[in-house]
Every structure is written in structure tokens, then in C-alpha cells.
Design a protein around this motif. Structure first.
Motif, PDB file in Angstrom:
ATOM      1  N   ILE B 237       0.830  -1.205   0.000  1.00 61.22           N
ATOM      2  CA  ILE B 237       0.000   0.000   0.000  1.00 61.22           C
ATOM      3  C   ILE B 237       0.867   1.259   0.000  1.00 61.22           C
ATOM      4  O   ILE B 237       0.416   2.311  -0.398  1.00 61.22           O
ATOM      5  CB  ILE B 237      -1.010   0.038   1.182  1.00 61.22           C
ATOM      6  CG1 ILE B 237      -0.294   0.075   2.531  1.00 61.22           C
ATOM      7  CG2 ILE B 237      -1.988  -1.127   1.097  1.00 61.22           C
ATOM      8  CD1 ILE B 237      -1.248   0.328   3.683  1.00 61.22           C
ATOM      9  N   ILE B 238       2.101   1.137   0.439  1.00 59.73           N
ATOM     10  CA  ILE B 238       3.007   2.290   0.382  1.00 59.73           C
ATOM     11  C   ILE B 238       3.949   2.152  -0.820  1.00 59.73           C
ATOM     12  O   ILE B 238       4.087   3.058  -1.627  1.00 59.73           O
ATOM     13  CB  ILE B 238       3.849   2.394   1.674  1.00 59.73           C
ATOM     14  CG1 ILE B 238       2.929   2.565   2.877  1.00 59.73           C
ATOM     15  CG2 ILE B 238       4.843   3.558   1.568  1.00 59.73           C
ATOM     16  CD1 ILE B 238       3.634   2.431   4.215  1.00 59.73           C
ATOM     17  N   LEU B 239       4.577   0.972  -0.941  1.00 56.52           N
ATOM     18  CA  LEU B 239       5.682   0.852  -1.891  1.00 56.52           C
ATOM     19  C   LEU B 239       5.249   0.721  -3.352  1.00 56.52           C
ATOM     20  O   LEU B 239       6.077   0.888  -4.251  1.00 56.52           O
ATOM     21  CB  LEU B 239       6.588  -0.331  -1.504  1.00 56.52           C
ATOM     22  CG  LEU B 239       7.387  -0.137  -0.214  1.00 56.52           C
ATOM     23  CD1 LEU B 239       8.386  -1.262  -0.032  1.00 56.52           C
ATOM     24  CD2 LEU B 239       8.115   1.200  -0.211  1.00 56.52           C
ATOM     25  N   SER B 240       3.979   0.441  -3.611  1.00 57.85           N
ATOM     26  CA  SER B 240       3.601   0.357  -5.024  1.00 57.85           C
ATOM     27  C   SER B 240       3.773   1.707  -5.721  1.00 57.85           C
ATOM     28  O   SER B 240       3.945   1.750  -6.937  1.00 57.85           O
ATOM     29  CB  SER B 240       2.187  -0.173  -5.202  1.00 57.85           C
ATOM     30  OG  SER B 240       1.334   0.371  -4.272  1.00 57.85           O
ATOM     31  N   PHE B 241       3.763   2.788  -4.937  1.00 57.42           N
ATOM     32  CA  PHE B 241       3.953   4.099  -5.580  1.00 57.42           C
ATOM     33  C   PHE B 241       5.393   4.291  -6.063  1.00 57.42           C
ATOM     34  O   PHE B 241       5.602   4.485  -7.256  1.00 57.42           O
ATOM     35  CB  PHE B 241       3.459   5.223  -4.660  1.00 57.42           C
ATOM     36  CG  PHE B 241       1.957   5.176  -4.480  1.00 57.42           C
ATOM     37  CD1 PHE B 241       1.124   5.804  -5.391  1.00 57.42           C
ATOM     38  CD2 PHE B 241       1.385   4.446  -3.451  1.00 57.42           C
ATOM     39  CE1 PHE B 241      -0.258   5.725  -5.274  1.00 57.42           C
ATOM     40  CE2 PHE B 241       0.003   4.365  -3.322  1.00 57.42           C
ATOM     41  CZ  PHE B 241      -0.823   4.999  -4.233  1.00 57.42           C
ATOM     42  N   PRO B 242       6.390   4.208  -5.173  1.00 60.62           N
ATOM     43  CA  PRO B 242       7.762   4.285  -5.719  1.00 60.62           C
ATOM     44  C   PRO B 242       8.061   3.165  -6.712  1.00 60.62           C
ATOM     45  O   PRO B 242       8.801   3.359  -7.669  1.00 60.62           O
ATOM     46  CB  PRO B 242       8.660   4.165  -4.480  1.00 60.62           C
ATOM     47  CG  PRO B 242       7.798   3.644  -3.392  1.00 60.62           C
ATOM     48  CD  PRO B 242       6.405   4.100  -3.706  1.00 60.62           C
ATOM     49  N   ASN B 243       7.455   2.001  -6.489  1.00 61.12           N
ATOM     50  CA  ASN B 243       7.749   0.868  -7.366  1.00 61.12           C
ATOM     51  C   ASN B 243       7.330   1.138  -8.814  1.00 61.12           C
ATOM     52  O   ASN B 243       8.073   0.853  -9.746  1.00 61.12           O
ATOM     53  CB  ASN B 243       7.034  -0.378  -6.847  1.00 61.12           C
ATOM     54  CG  ASN B 243       7.547  -1.638  -7.488  1.00 61.12           C
ATOM     55  OD1 ASN B 243       8.643  -2.082  -7.198  1.00 61.12           O
ATOM     56  ND2 ASN B 243       6.777  -2.190  -8.410  1.00 61.12           N
ATOM     57  N   THR B 244       6.144   1.705  -8.989  1.00 62.36           N
ATOM     58  CA  THR B 244       5.715   2.021 -10.355  1.00 62.36           C
ATOM     59  C   THR B 244       6.500   3.213 -10.898  1.00 62.36           C
ATOM     60  O   THR B 244       6.782   3.277 -12.096  1.00 62.36           O
ATOM     61  CB  THR B 244       4.207   2.333 -10.415  1.00 62.36           C
ATOM     62  OG1 THR B 244       3.891   3.241  -9.358  1.00 62.36           O
ATOM     63  CG2 THR B 244       3.382   1.072 -10.240  1.00 62.36           C
ATOM     64  N   TYR B 245       6.867   4.131 -10.002  1.00 58.99           N
ATOM     65  CA  TYR B 245       7.635   5.298 -10.439  1.00 58.99           C
ATOM     66  C   TYR B 245       8.974   4.873 -11.056  1.00 58.99           C
ATOM     67  O   TYR B 245       9.425   5.455 -12.034  1.00 58.99           O
ATOM     68  CB  TYR B 245       7.869   6.235  -9.247  1.00 58.99           C
ATOM     69  CG  TYR B 245       8.637   7.489  -9.583  1.00 58.99           C
ATOM     70  CD1 TYR B 245       8.012   8.563 -10.217  1.00 58.99           C
ATOM     71  CD2 TYR B 245       9.991   7.605  -9.271  1.00 58.99           C
ATOM     72  CE1 TYR B 245       8.705   9.710 -10.533  1.00 58.99           C
ATOM     73  CE2 TYR B 245      10.697   8.755  -9.576  1.00 58.99           C
ATOM     74  CZ  TYR B 245      10.053   9.807 -10.207  1.00 58.99           C
ATOM     75  OH  TYR B 245      10.759  10.940 -10.524  1.00 58.99           O
ATOM     76  N   PHE B 246       9.580   3.835 -10.494  1.00 57.83           N
ATOM     77  CA  PHE B 246      10.885   3.386 -10.991  1.00 57.83           C
ATOM     78  C   PHE B 246      10.771   2.211 -11.966  1.00 57.83           C
ATOM     79  O   PHE B 246      11.767   1.565 -12.281  1.00 57.83           O
ATOM     80  CB  PHE B 246      11.794   2.993  -9.820  1.00 57.83           C
ATOM     81  CG  PHE B 246      12.236   4.168  -8.983  1.00 57.83           C
ATOM     82  CD1 PHE B 246      13.052   5.146  -9.530  1.00 57.83           C
ATOM     83  CD2 PHE B 246      11.819   4.297  -7.669  1.00 57.83           C
ATOM     84  CE1 PHE B 246      13.458   6.238  -8.770  1.00 57.83           C
ATOM     85  CE2 PHE B 246      12.219   5.390  -6.905  1.00 57.83           C
ATOM     86  CZ  PHE B 246      13.041   6.362  -7.457  1.00 57.83           C
ATOM     87  N   SER B 247       9.571   1.905 -12.436  1.00 56.08           N
ATOM     88  CA  SER B 247       9.424   0.698 -13.260  1.00 56.08           C
ATOM     89  C   SER B 247       9.901   0.930 -14.688  1.00 56.08           C
ATOM     90  O   SER B 247      10.091   2.055 -15.139  1.00 56.08           O
ATOM     91  CB  SER B 247       7.979   0.211 -13.238  1.00 56.08           C
ATOM     92  OG  SER B 247       7.120   1.157 -13.819  1.00 56.08           O
ATOM     93  N   LYS B 248      10.076  -0.179 -15.389  1.00 54.47           N
ATOM     94  CA  LYS B 248      10.658  -0.173 -16.735  1.00 54.47           C
ATOM     95  C   LYS B 248       9.771   0.586 -17.730  1.00 54.47           C
ATOM     96  O   LYS B 248       8.568   0.382 -17.771  1.00 54.47           O
ATOM     97  CB  LYS B 248      10.808  -1.626 -17.185  1.00 54.47           C
ATOM     98  CG  LYS B 248      11.519  -1.834 -18.497  1.00 54.47           C
ATOM     99  CD  LYS B 248      11.796  -3.321 -18.698  1.00 54.47           C
ATOM    100  CE  LYS B 248      12.497  -3.589 -20.010  1.00 54.47           C
ATOM    101  NZ  LYS B 248      12.883  -4.999 -20.137  1.00 54.47           N
TER     102      LYS B 248
END
Lengths: 251, 440
Positions: B237-248
Motif C-alpha cells: 500500500i506504500i511501496l507500489s507508488f515508488p515501485n511504479t515510479y521506478f518501473s521499466k
């Protein structure tokens, strides 16, 4: 061609399967005939072509991949190649996406994209009739579809054949792999309860097609084997889109 | 400020301090990975984040789970607006401090109630799907034990939290009707009013007890839940935001170029190069390991991926290898990376930052059989609702297997030799490449 000072419109990158695999050679010939019919001036590298390195890279041998890539880039740049067309999505993906970082920058097209462009420019017409009323399903090669987002070009070509395009449940971005990618073509699969190509063939048989079409020589091998294993060779044929067009145009 | 308020403030501060400590540890663990330059422009990355994480654009590929998830997500985000009021009330002993906003406040409370009901129902359906329906992605072996309990615990907690919220409102509304002091006339309770009638016979002190109990249960529950996140798959619920921000952002088909290999290959192909000449930039560095054997060899985005994974299994349910009974499961790859990274982190906590144990990701957690089974088809990366890339990790593990450990399966060794010697994966002569043109 280079020697006589001519510059071809496009380089046809035949690929290893297209050069050596008996079934895939038929795709190469069909595509070359279409190019001739559309009066496209094209060249091939012949004995100067070498594996793009895709199976080396995907099996994890980056050294060999880069050796192959740099040798190919030297040849391609030597001939001042600007535009490449290939009937193999693996060569297509590697040349288009992975060569630029190593100094190879070309406009790379998959043959279905190129054929689509020829039709749009009015240089190629597809005669309807041959496949009238046939049910054709399209198996998306991973490196064409998900890998590079090309879903429509092959489908538009099928529509031009006056045939009925029937979609499998797993199609386009949810297309199911044939089992050959990632260098799996060149080894036995790990232990499991089924071969990937059998699963995909069953998915295709479900929609009851007359023809399974694809745009990749490795998918071709996998689907053809699958159909044989399922004893359906008489009812269902497997063809590359280029072969369908060549047949429609009596080439 | 009464004792109650001081206790609240203390709890609140302890909860956030603890959370901050654990979050710092997670960040430290992620930074054990290799530095990586994110792809593309900031605006392109932001766009991906807004679309995929905030906009949930990939969720509805599976419509039932997708729509239910969007309800829970919307409920979570919007109901948390209420948190601000709860905190102020808790610290200053006020009651419904924002009620001065009148009809706007009432409509907010009404919408919270509707959302709370939707969250509650969705979580119950999720619980049934997970435990009673035979959905194959929830029955895979990698979920046995803690991961399955973790998932159920999250769902049960959410059901309890939402129930407490609604019961609190029902008791509050009844107290308001009885015109009890402190309980200001405010709010609009479309959901809790449905069962508030059962509270009518109760005396004021019981009602106040129910209201207070639920208020405390709700807020303490949230604070506990916050501190549960670092140990849970719910961290998404928190990390999906940075995770998509840094995604390929590059085409999925493209695998990264290994710069370290490029340097060496260029040296090999350059006839002028002196192999004995010292390399100014590489001489001082320790030689880089090719590919990944352990979590330290992966990059920070890949480690962030592992912490962001919520183990939904959409990747595995699309994986052609897994679907045909092979051991490979992209979800398990992500879970293994996180488990190994946690283990490494605990070792560092105990023995200091230079501590390394004997274990490795490849070997102790992920087997060769799994690493070799991937067809690199990108079904997993396509399926992931938050753009996790298990394929890039599998490729790094393969690179290590092939280039460092020389563990290519015999057939691959043959294929690679063929490419090296005749420029094709099969044993054909390069001179025969044009033979097709003689056939018809």
C-alpha cells in the motif's frame, strides 16, 4: 549490390531459422517473393549474416551476445544499412532494442509491419478469395506482441485476406508463449506435467480454426509440432502471415 | 489534557517512531543493492505512477478481483481522511472537531460509511475467494505457512477495523439522539443507522462505553496495523507508488546491456588494444561479479520490487512454465528475494554492517531448475498490477549461472558453441546461409 554502387531500399535480415530450418525457409521464400512482387529493392547479407545473439543473451551468456552483436554491427555499418526488415521477432527485438547500446542504430521492422506499410502505400495488394470463409487464428509471438507492443499489423493483414479472424482467449497482451523463447528452443524443458507448446496448441484448437497463423519461425516449429502431437495436421494448418499472403497472391 | 489524551499521544508517538525505525531498516536493505539510474524522464515516470498505482489501470484485467480491490483501495484512501479528525480529537479531547463544516462534514461522514461497508463486504469476499474457492493462484506451494496467514490476517483486521468504525458511529448517533453532553449533533449515518435501532434500549453509560471502545479499537488497530506493514506483504500500500515510479519504460522485450561486458568485448575485438595495459577506471575497483548470485548483486529497483510484491500471484497464473507444471513461479522469485534480503538485514542488525553469512539467493532459495525454466515471454511483467519485473532478476541469476559458474545445461553449451563457431545456434555452415534462395 554494394559493389555496383546501388543502395537497396531495405535489408532483409533472414535469421538463423529462416536460413537453415526447412520449415522456416519456406517463410523466407514466401516473404522474398512478396518483396519481388511489390518491387521492393532488397538485399540480404548471405554468408556475412550471423546469429544476432538473442539465444546467447537470453540463456545468460552476455559475452557471446555482445561478441555477435559487435561483429554484426561492424558488417551492417560497413554496408551503411539504415533500414532492416526481418521475419523473426527475436532478431527484430534484438536488432531494434539491444543493438543501439552497442553502436548499431537502424530502423528495424517486423515483416508484418513492413507488409502493412506496403499495402498502405499502395505498393502491394492482397487478392481475396483463397481464404474466403476460412477461420484463421493468430498466435502472438511474445517478442512481437508483449515484447514490442505490435498486435495490430498481423491482424490487419489477416483481415485483408477476406478470412474470419478468430481470437483465442489468451491473445494480444495475454498471449500464451509457444515455449521456445528464452533459448528454450535449444534444450529440453524442465520437469513438468505438460509441454508449453501442447498447452498453447490446445488453446488454439479450442477456437476451432482452419489455420493457425503466426509471425515467428520458432512459434511455427512449436505450433506445428503441437498440431502433429494432437493428430490434427489434416484439419488445421500452421502458416506464417507471409505465407498466407503469398498463397493468396498465387506466388 | 486528560490522562486519556496523554495515553493517546504516547501511543501515537510510539507507533510512528517504531514504524520509522522499521522503514529505515527496509530502506537500508534496499540500498544493499547496486545503484541504478532510473529510466526515462521524471515526467514519464510520474505518469506511469499516476496511471498504474494511483489509477489502478492494470487491476481490472481480472474484473472481479480488480473491482473489489479498487473499492478497498478507494475506501482506504478516503476513510483515512477521517484519521486527521481522530488524531486531533484524541490529543485534545474534543469530539468530532470538524463537525462545524455542517452539511459538508455530514456528507463526508456519510461517504465514509458507505465506503466502510464496501471495504467490509469486499474483504469478506476476498476471504472467501482465498480460502473457500479453489482458485489455483491462492493454492500454490509458495503460499503455504506464513504467507497464507499473513493474507488472512490482513483481511480479518480490515473487517474488524471497518466494523469498529461503523459500530462507533451507531453508538454515537444513538448518544446524539439522547442528547448526551459532549456528543454534538452532527454526521450522517446511512449505514450504521441500519442497525443503530438495536442500541436504543441501552443506557447512556453502556453506549458511551461501546462508542469509546470502538473509537480506541479503531485507532489503536490502525497504529498496530501500520507497524505490521514492514513484516507483511501488505507493505504494497506504500511501496507500489515508488515501485511504479521506478518501473521499466523501455520495450518489454529489451534486456539491459551489461556495460562491464561491453568494455571487455571491445578490448577483445580491438586489434590495437593492449590487454596488459592497466585500466585507469577498473584497476582500483574490485572485479565485478557477472550476474547475480545473491541480493547484493541485484539493483535497488529489483530489491524495491521484492518489498512491493503483495503476492497476488497474477504473474504465476500467467506464466507458461508454471502453467505446465514446472517449478518456476515468478511470485516465488519475488518472495525469495525479499526473504533472503530480510535474512541478510537481520544478520547485519546482529553482527554489524560488514556481516555476510554463507547462504546465497541462488542455490539456497532459488534453484537452477527454476532459473532455467523461464521462456522470457514477459507474461509475468505484463500481469503484475504494479509493474514488478521478475524476469530481470531471473536473467541476472542466469547470467551468474552461465558466466561465473559455467553451469550451462549440456544442450545450451552445444548451442552456444555453435553460435561461437558457425554463427548459428545449430551446426550449419555460415557459408550456406543463402541456400534457401536456390530452393522454391
Amino acid at each position: 549490390m554494394m559493389a555496383s554502387g546501388q543502395t537497396p531500399e531495405v535489408l532483409f535480415w533472414v535469421g538463423c531459422a529462416g536460413s537453415f530450418d526447412d520449415r522456416a525457409k519456406k517463410i523466407t521464400i514466401a516473404f522474398a517473393k512478396i518483396l519481388q512482387q511489390a518491387q521492393v529493392s532488397f538485399a540480404v547479407l548471405g554468408s556475412e549474416e550471423s546469429c544476432t545473439g538473442d539465444p546467447a543473451k537470453r540463456s545468460g551468456n552476455e559475452f557471446l551476445f555482445q561478441m555477435q552483436a559487435m561483429q554484426n554491427i561492424t558488417v551492417l555499418n560497413g554496408y551503411e544499412i539504415k533500414k532492416i526488415v526481418t521475419a523473426c521477432p527475436h532478431c527484430f527485438n534484438t536488432l531494434k532494442n539491444e543493438y543501439p547500446a552497442l553502436g548499431g542504430n537502424y530502423l528495424v521492422l517486423h515483416h508484418t509491419e513492413f507488409l502493412q506499410q506496403l499495402i498502405n502505400e499502395g505498393r502491394l495488394t492482397i487478392k481475396g478469395g483463397t481464404f474466403n470463409g476460412k477461420r484463421i487464428t493468430f498466435h502472438d509471438p511474445c517478442y512481437l506482441g508483449r515484447g514490442n507492443g505490435i498486435y495490430e499489423a498481423p491482424r490487419e493483414l489477416i483481415h485483408k485476406l477476406d478470412s474470419e479472424l478468430v481470437e483465442m482467449t489468451n491473445c494480444k497482451s495475454r498471449g500464451f508463449c509457444c515455449g521456445a523463447g528464452g533459448a528454450q528452443m535449444f534444450k529440453e524443458a524442465e520437469k513438468g506435467n505438460k509441454e508449453v507448446n501442447i498447452e498453447r496448441t490446445e488453446q488454439a484448437i479450442e477456437v476451432n480454426p482452419d489455420i493457425i497463423s503466426t509471425g515467428c519461425p520458432f512459434c511455427m516449429t512449436m505450433m506445428t509440432d503441437g498440431i502433429k502431437m494432437k493428430n490434427k495436421e489434416t484439419q488445421i494448418k500452421v502458416y506464417d502471415i507471409a505465407e498466407l499472403i503469398a498463397q493468396a497472391n498465387d506466388l | 489534557m486528560g490522562t486519556e489524551n496523554i495515553i493517546f499521544l504516547l501511543l501515537f508517538l510510539i507507533a510512528f517512531t517504531l514504524f520509522f525505525r522499521n522503514a529505515t531498516k527496509i530502506k537500508r536493505n534496499i540500498f544493499l543493492g547496486k545503484k541504478v539510474i532510473p529510466e526515462g524522464s521524471k515526467s514519464a515516470r510520474l505518469k506511469t505512477m499516476l496511471k498504474v498505482a494511483l489509477g489502478q489501470s492494470k487491476m481490472t484485467v481480472k474484473p472481479v478481483a480488480g473491482i473489489l480491490h479498487i473499492l478497498v483501495y478507494a475506501g482506504f484512501v478516503i476513510i483515512n481522511l477521517e484519521m486527521l479528525e481522530i488524531v486531533i480529537d484524541g490529543i485534545f479531547g474534543t469530539h468530532r472537531i470538524f463537525s462545524f463544516a455542517g452539511s459538508f462534514y455530514n456528507s463526508l461522514i456519510a461517504s465514509f460509511e458507505v465506503l466502510a461497508l464496501m471495504v467490509l463486504v469486499s474483504c469478506l469476499i476476498f476471504f472467501i475467494r482465498r480460502n473457500l474457492l479453489k482458485l489455483s493462484r491462492f493454492r500454490k506451494p509458495e503460499l503455504n505457512g506464513w504467507p497464507r496467514n499473513d493474507a488472512n490476517l490482513i483481511l480479518i483486521t480490515e473487517v474488524f477495523l471497518m466494523s469498529a468504525f461503523l459500530i462507533m458511529n451507531a453508538a454515537d448517533a444513538t448518544l446524539q439522539q439522547q442528547q448526551v453532553q459532549h456528543y454534538v449533533q452532527s454526521g450522517c449515518f446511512p449505514v450504521s443507522s441500519l442497525f443503530a435501532s438495536s442500541f436504543i434500549g441501552l443506557d447512556t453509560s453502556t453506549l458511551i462505553f461501546i462508542e469509546r471502545f470502538c473509537w480506541w479499537f479503531h485507532i489503536v488497530g490502525i497504529l498496530v496495523f501500520l507497524n505490521y506493514l514492514p513484516y507483511s506483504k501488505h507493505l504494497h500500500i506504500i511501496l507500489s507508488f515508488p515501485n511504479t515510479y521506478f518501473s521499466k519504460l523501455k520495450p518489454k522485450g529489451e534486456l539491459n546491456n551489461m556495460e562491464s561486458v561491453t568494455r571487455e568485448v571491445k578490448l577483445m575485438l580491438d586489434p590495437e588494444a593492449n590487454p596488459y595495459a592497466s585500466q585507469p577506471d577498473s584497476a582500483s575497483q574490485t572485479p565485478e561479479r557477472f550476474g547475480a548470485k545473491d541480493v547484493f548483486d541485484l539493483n535497488r529497483i529489483q530489491l524495491l520490487n521484492a518489498y512491493s510484491c503483495t503476492e497476488c500471484g497474477r504473474c504465476t497464473s500467467e506464466c507458461p512454465a508454471n502453467n505446465t507444471g514446472k517449478k518456476l513461479s515468478p511470485r516465488k522469485i519475488m518472495m525469495d528475494v525479499r526473504d533472503r534480503l530480510e535474512e541478510v538485514g537481520k544478520g547485519i542488525d546482529k553482527h554489524g554492517s560488514d556481516y555476510r553469512d554463507e547462504k546465497t539467493l541462488s542455490g539456497n532459495y532459488i534453484s537452477e531448475e527454476e532459473i532455467l525454466a523461464c521462456t522470457t515471454c514477459n507474461a509475468c511483467t505484463q500481469a503484475c498490477p504494479i509493474n514488478i519485473d521478475p524476469l530481470s532478476i531471473i536473467i541476472e541469476l542466469r547470467r551468474n549461472l552461465l558466466m561465473e559458474e559455467s553451469k550451462a545445461p549440456a544442450e545450451w553449451a552445444g548451442m552456444l558453441t555453435n553460435i561461437e563457431n558457425n554463427g548459428a545456434p545449430w551446426q550449419f555452415s555460415q557459408a550456406d546461409r543463402l541456400k534457401w534462395s536456390e530452393e522454391n
